[in-house]
Each structure stands twice: as C-alpha cells, then as structure tokens.
Design a protein around this motif. Sequence first.
Motif, PDB file in Angstrom:
ATOM      1  N   SER B  30      31.651  -3.174  13.479  1.00 17.85           N
ATOM      2  CA  SER B  30      32.552  -2.533  12.512  1.00 17.85           C
ATOM      3  C   SER B  30      33.860  -2.157  13.186  1.00 17.85           C
ATOM      4  O   SER B  30      33.870  -1.648  14.309  1.00 17.85           O
ATOM      5  N   GLU B  92      32.000   2.306   6.832  1.00 21.29           N
ATOM      6  CA  GLU B  92      32.396   1.370   7.883  1.00 21.29           C
ATOM      7  C   GLU B  92      32.684   0.002   7.280  1.00 21.29           C
ATOM      8  O   GLU B  92      32.070  -0.397   6.287  1.00 21.29           O
ATOM      9  N   ASN B  93      33.623  -0.677   7.920  1.00 18.90           N
ATOM     10  CA  ASN B  93      33.980  -2.026   7.483  1.00 18.90           C
ATOM     11  C   ASN B  93      33.652  -2.992   8.608  1.00 18.90           C
ATOM     12  O   ASN B  93      34.068  -2.778   9.747  1.00 18.90           O
ATOM     13  N   LEU B  94      32.932  -4.035   8.270  1.00 15.45           N
ATOM     14  CA  LEU B  94      32.528  -4.994   9.289  1.00 15.45           C
ATOM     15  C   LEU B  94      33.701  -5.877   9.693  1.00 15.45           C
ATOM     16  O   LEU B  94      34.438  -6.377   8.845  1.00 15.45           O
TER      17      LEU B  94
END
Lengths: 118, 113
Positions: B30, B92-94
């Motif tokens: 992330s 969270e952003n991957l």
Amino acid sequence: EAGVAQSPRYKIIEKRQSVAFWCNPISGHATLYWYQQILGQGPKLLIQFQNNGVVDDSQLPKDRFSAERLKGVDSTLKIQPAKLEDSAVYLCASSLGTGTPSFGGELFFGEGSRLTVL
Amino acid sequence: GESVGLHLPTLSVQEGDNSIINCAYSNSASDYFIWYKQESGKGPQFIIDIRSNMDKRQGQRVTVLLNKTVKHLSLQIAATQPGDSAVYFCAENLENYGQNFVFGPGTRLSVLP
C-alpha cells in the motif's frame, strides 16, 4: 460545490423483495464507488467504476447485486432478491482521478442509503 | 483508555487532551493512506492523507504518523473537542492499483466533558 447525492436515505423492505439506490457523484469526478457498510464495521467496496466502465467488482455478489453507470455520470445499485444480511448502509463515493492517487486523491462520500431487510 | 467494544474499539478522552487513534494496515504494498471521520448517520469525511514515502504529515490539529516497518498508522488529534466524537477509519490504497481503498474496522472516539 455540490457533494455526492444519494437516494433514498432510508429503505425498509422484506426479504426477497428488490430495491434500488441512486447516486449522483460530484461533477467531473471520473471514478465512482459503491461501498457496503454493515453496522459496526468499516466500508467494504462492492464495485468501482471509472467513467462508465467497471474497474473492480470482485466483491459484488453478482447473483443478487447489480450496478450500472450509464453515460459515466450517475449510477444505480440494485439488489434482487434481498436477504436479511443485506441490511447495511450503502455508501456512494466519487473521486477525481484515475491511476495512482496523489495528495488530494481522496474519496468524497455521500450520506448513504440505509437499508433494513425484514 | 482503549477498550474493545461489541463492534468497535472505543477510545475515551477528556476534552482538551490529545487523542491517539491507531490502525494496523494489511498490505505492505500500500502506498497511500487516508484517515476518515464518520459521524452518526453521515458518510465518511476526509481528515488527512499521507503517502508511503513519508513518515509524518501534519494538518490543522491533526497529525498522521506512518510506520511501514510494522504496517502501522496513527492519527493524533490535539486538544480534542466534543465535535471530534465520531468513528475514525484508516483506509489504504494498494500500489499501482488505481484508487481502490480498503478500510480498517474503525475506532470510536468519545470525548468526555
């Protein structure tokens, strides 16, 4: 600037009935999301659109849930037939961009549509 | 102090004290993280964000700390006010996955008078 609009705010149905939710994102936002939020939990992504194409629908129960974003603007989420466990708040969100997010790449959420299945 | 409630961990603080809300994220790949605040009956509202190449970022009365070694985020709220009472989520952003955010389970912050 107008925010993300959702309707209806509340819906009560019996199991096996159908329901549809509508979302109008912020003007100019390319990406639209539907999240399911069960009481006491964080939002869970159901489907993500980029313009009018589906980016991710891996967690959408496709036997009963469907969503579309015709013309790349507003979107509808449908449940048919509803089950008791579908009781939740359905959140629509939109964001400006595509690709890797940078600062300011956050999602803007609507107020949600609360579904109660009896 | 912190306690695990029926559904959500709850943090109770006295008005005027500082609050620290913690979040363990799941994926070491992330690269972008956001803290959201959700008041009862409303959608989540953006508070502050941070990228994975930073350890700390400050906003107005809020600071986010990122420890990638142990996959841990924290949100610090200075001089907590009654209006800060809400549920707080980290998301969270991957990396290289566009804007696909995964939300944590949330922490309820209660501000005591």
